[in-house]
Design a protein around this motif. Structure first.
Motif, mmCIF file in Angstrom:
data_model
loop_
_atom_site.group_PDB
_atom_site.id
_atom_site.type_symbol
_atom_site.label_atom_id
_atom_site.label_comp_id
_atom_site.label_asym_id
_atom_site.label_seq_id
_atom_site.Cartn_x
_atom_site.Cartn_y
_atom_site.Cartn_z
ATOM 1 N N PHE A 76 9.009 -4.968 4.758
ATOM 2 C CA PHE A 76 7.581 -5.238 4.897
ATOM 3 C C PHE A 76 6.821 -4.525 3.788
ATOM 4 O O PHE A 76 7.074 -3.353 3.515
ATOM 5 C CB PHE A 76 7.076 -4.782 6.257
ATOM 6 C CG PHE A 76 7.451 -5.704 7.389
ATOM 7 C CD1 PHE A 76 8.437 -6.659 7.261
ATOM 8 C CD2 PHE A 76 6.810 -5.593 8.596
ATOM 9 C CE1 PHE A 76 8.777 -7.499 8.307
ATOM 10 C CE2 PHE A 76 7.137 -6.431 9.651
ATOM 11 C CZ PHE A 76 8.117 -7.388 9.505
ATOM 12 N N THR A 77 5.917 -5.234 3.178
ATOM 13 C CA THR A 77 5.158 -4.718 2.054
ATOM 14 C C THR A 77 3.788 -5.384 2.044
ATOM 15 O O THR A 77 3.574 -6.370 2.762
ATOM 16 C CB THR A 77 5.912 -4.993 0.730
ATOM 17 O OG1 THR A 77 5.172 -4.462 -0.353
ATOM 18 C CG2 THR A 77 6.146 -6.473 0.511
ATOM 19 N N THR A 78 2.892 -4.862 1.243
ATOM 20 C CA THR A 78 1.616 -5.541 1.005
ATOM 21 C C THR A 78 1.606 -6.139 -0.398
ATOM 22 O O THR A 78 0.647 -6.798 -0.781
ATOM 23 C CB THR A 78 0.432 -4.555 1.144
ATOM 24 O OG1 THR A 78 0.633 -3.453 0.256
ATOM 25 C CG2 THR A 78 0.318 -4.055 2.574
ATOM 26 N N ASN A 79 2.676 -5.943 -1.150
ATOM 27 C CA ASN A 79 2.787 -6.428 -2.518
ATOM 28 C C ASN A 79 3.431 -7.814 -2.532
ATOM 29 O O ASN A 79 4.648 -7.943 -2.405
ATOM 30 C CB ASN A 79 3.610 -5.438 -3.348
ATOM 31 C CG ASN A 79 3.724 -5.835 -4.799
ATOM 32 O OD1 ASN A 79 3.345 -6.935 -5.194
ATOM 33 N ND2 ASN A 79 4.263 -4.934 -5.604
ATOM 34 N N SER A 80 2.635 -8.840 -2.707
ATOM 35 C CA SER A 80 3.150 -10.209 -2.688
ATOM 36 C C SER A 80 3.888 -10.583 -3.977
ATOM 37 O O SER A 80 4.438 -11.674 -4.082
ATOM 38 C CB SER A 80 2.011 -11.202 -2.430
ATOM 39 O OG SER A 80 1.038 -11.084 -3.440
ATOM 40 N N GLU A 81 3.926 -9.676 -4.951
ATOM 41 C CA GLU A 81 4.609 -9.924 -6.217
ATOM 42 C C GLU A 81 6.112 -9.644 -6.140
ATOM 43 O O GLU A 81 6.862 -10.066 -7.022
ATOM 44 C CB GLU A 81 3.994 -9.056 -7.328
ATOM 45 C CG GLU A 81 2.502 -9.284 -7.547
ATOM 46 C CD GLU A 81 2.189 -10.688 -8.027
ATOM 47 O OE1 GLU A 81 2.894 -11.170 -8.924
ATOM 48 O OE2 GLU A 81 1.250 -11.298 -7.482
ATOM 49 N N LEU A 82 6.546 -8.914 -5.130
ATOM 50 C CA LEU A 82 7.966 -8.570 -5.022
ATOM 51 C C LEU A 82 8.788 -9.812 -4.729
ATOM 52 O O LEU A 82 8.396 -10.656 -3.916
ATOM 53 C CB LEU A 82 8.180 -7.513 -3.943
ATOM 54 C CG LEU A 82 7.538 -6.150 -4.210
ATOM 55 C CD1 LEU A 82 7.714 -5.230 -3.016
ATOM 56 C CD2 LEU A 82 8.121 -5.517 -5.466
ATOM 57 N N LYS A 83 9.939 -9.919 -5.365
ATOM 58 C CA LYS A 83 10.812 -11.086 -5.214
ATOM 59 C C LYS A 83 12.044 -10.728 -4.385
ATOM 60 O O LYS A 83 12.637 -9.674 -4.568
ATOM 61 C CB LYS A 83 11.262 -11.596 -6.593
ATOM 62 C CG LYS A 83 10.114 -11.965 -7.514
ATOM 63 C CD LYS A 83 9.358 -13.158 -6.992
ATOM 64 C CE LYS A 83 8.235 -13.533 -7.943
ATOM 65 N NZ LYS A 83 7.109 -14.126 -7.266
ATOM 66 N N ASN A 84 12.421 -11.634 -3.506
ATOM 67 C CA ASN A 84 13.627 -11.451 -2.699
ATOM 68 C C ASN A 84 14.824 -11.248 -3.612
ATOM 69 O O ASN A 84 14.852 -11.736 -4.742
ATOM 70 C CB ASN A 84 13.866 -12.670 -1.814
ATOM 71 C CG ASN A 84 12.743 -12.896 -0.827
ATOM 72 O OD1 ASN A 84 11.894 -12.036 -0.608
ATOM 73 N ND2 ASN A 84 12.727 -14.072 -0.217
ATOM 74 N N ASN A 85 15.824 -10.523 -3.100
ATOM 75 C CA ASN A 85 17.063 -10.343 -3.845
ATOM 76 C C ASN A 85 18.238 -10.593 -2.910
ATOM 77 O O ASN A 85 18.037 -10.988 -1.762
ATOM 78 C CB ASN A 85 17.115 -8.962 -4.518
ATOM 79 C CG ASN A 85 17.062 -7.821 -3.522
ATOM 80 O OD1 ASN A 85 17.801 -7.806 -2.530
ATOM 81 N ND2 ASN A 85 16.189 -6.853 -3.783
ATOM 82 N N GLU A 86 19.443 -10.357 -3.376
ATOM 83 C CA GLU A 86 20.628 -10.658 -2.557
ATOM 84 C C GLU A 86 20.710 -9.812 -1.294
ATOM 85 O O GLU A 86 21.386 -10.179 -0.336
ATOM 86 C CB GLU A 86 21.904 -10.509 -3.371
ATOM 87 C CG GLU A 86 22.194 -9.081 -3.801
ATOM 88 C CD GLU A 86 23.433 -8.952 -4.651
ATOM 89 O OE1 GLU A 86 24.038 -7.857 -4.623
ATOM 90 O OE2 GLU A 86 23.812 -9.915 -5.333
ATOM 91 N N ASP A 87 19.999 -8.679 -1.264
ATOM 92 C CA ASP A 87 20.082 -7.771 -0.125
ATOM 93 C C ASP A 87 18.927 -7.910 0.862
ATOM 94 O O ASP A 87 19.123 -7.714 2.061
ATOM 95 C CB ASP A 87 20.139 -6.314 -0.603
ATOM 96 C CG ASP A 87 21.388 -6.028 -1.410
ATOM 97 O OD1 ASP A 87 22.455 -6.577 -1.068
ATOM 98 O OD2 ASP A 87 21.294 -5.261 -2.392
ATOM 99 N N VAL A 88 17.724 -8.192 0.364
ATOM 100 C CA VAL A 88 16.543 -8.177 1.233
ATOM 101 C C VAL A 88 15.588 -9.318 0.927
ATOM 102 O O VAL A 88 15.551 -9.836 -0.192
ATOM 103 C CB VAL A 88 15.762 -6.846 1.126
ATOM 104 C CG1 VAL A 88 16.640 -5.650 1.458
ATOM 105 C CG2 VAL A 88 15.121 -6.674 -0.231
ATOM 106 N N SER A 89 14.819 -9.658 1.947
ATOM 107 C CA SER A 89 13.676 -10.564 1.792
ATOM 108 C C SER A 89 12.425 -9.739 2.018
ATOM 109 O O SER A 89 12.343 -8.983 2.994
ATOM 110 C CB SER A 89 13.741 -11.692 2.822
ATOM 111 O OG SER A 89 14.880 -12.495 2.611
ATOM 112 N N PHE A 90 11.451 -9.885 1.128
ATOM 113 C CA PHE A 90 10.199 -9.156 1.242
ATOM 114 C C PHE A 90 9.198 -9.990 2.033
ATOM 115 O O PHE A 90 9.025 -11.181 1.758
ATOM 116 C CB PHE A 90 9.627 -8.838 -0.143
ATOM 117 C CG PHE A 90 10.459 -7.841 -0.893
ATOM 118 C CD1 PHE A 90 10.300 -6.485 -0.664
ATOM 119 C CD2 PHE A 90 11.413 -8.254 -1.809
ATOM 120 C CE1 PHE A 90 11.085 -5.554 -1.340
ATOM 121 C CE2 PHE A 90 12.192 -7.334 -2.501
ATOM 122 C CZ PHE A 90 12.028 -5.986 -2.258
#
Length: 177
Positions: A76-90
């Motif tokens: 969980f984040t407030t930064n909508s710029e972060l991109k999902n990766n193989e380990d986590v979904s933002f």
């Protein structure tokens, strides 16, 4: 419906980490070989994790492979710029609704890893089904509280206790109906 379980260690004064997010103080607790304070049982009962971005960033700083690769992981984040990766979904918005929907899906239980802000957010929304709290015999002068800022009281019912030779006490609480 799946349960959202907060399984976490705290200091005697209710801190989950130092102000910088470090949990190095956990290393000071005597640890008898083979005693995992219920972690293995809890970990096998879940297939999903939720954590805040500060907690996720701290885990990445440990310089070890991501430890929950065998689970579905949400940060969980407030930064909508972060991109999902193989380990986590933002997840950058609608956190409460996301958890409500997640709890309705088929699967095992969900582990709320922390930190204090996300713990408080989900507690205020009455979405935490069980608190598995392990009180460590140490006081941390400054640190991050278990539930960040809360604006009202919430009561729980004690459903289990266990004490360990190390001085650790495990408590399991469920929200009072």
């Amino acid at each position: 419906m799946r349960k959202l379980i907060l399984h976490i260690a705290i200091s005697l004064d209710g801190k989950i980490a130092r102000l910088n997010g470090d949990v190095d103080w956990l290393d000071a607790i005597p640890h008898k070989e083979g005693v995992d304070y219920g972690f293995y049982e809890m970990y096998n009962s879940i297939d999903t994790t939720i954590q805040g971005n500060k907690t996720y960033q701290k885990v990445l700083s440990w310089d070890v492979p991501f430890p929950y690769k065998d689970k579905e992981n949400y940060v969980f984040t407030t930064n909508s710029e972060l991109k999902n990766n193989e380990d986590v979904s933002f997840i950058a918005k609608d956190h409460i609704q996301f958890v409500k929907d997640l709890k309705q899906k088929n699967g095992k239980d969900i582990w709320l890893i922390g930190g204090g802000q996300i713990n408080a957010l989900l507690l205020k929304a009455n979405l935490i089904d069980e608190l598995q709290i392990f009180i460590m015999p140490i006081v941390i002068p400054e640190g991050i509280p278990l539930f960040g800022e809360l604006s009202y009281d919430q009561q729980f019912e004690l459903s289990a206790t266990e004490s360990y030779e190390s001085g650790v006490v495990g408590l399991v609480y469920k929200p009072r109906a």
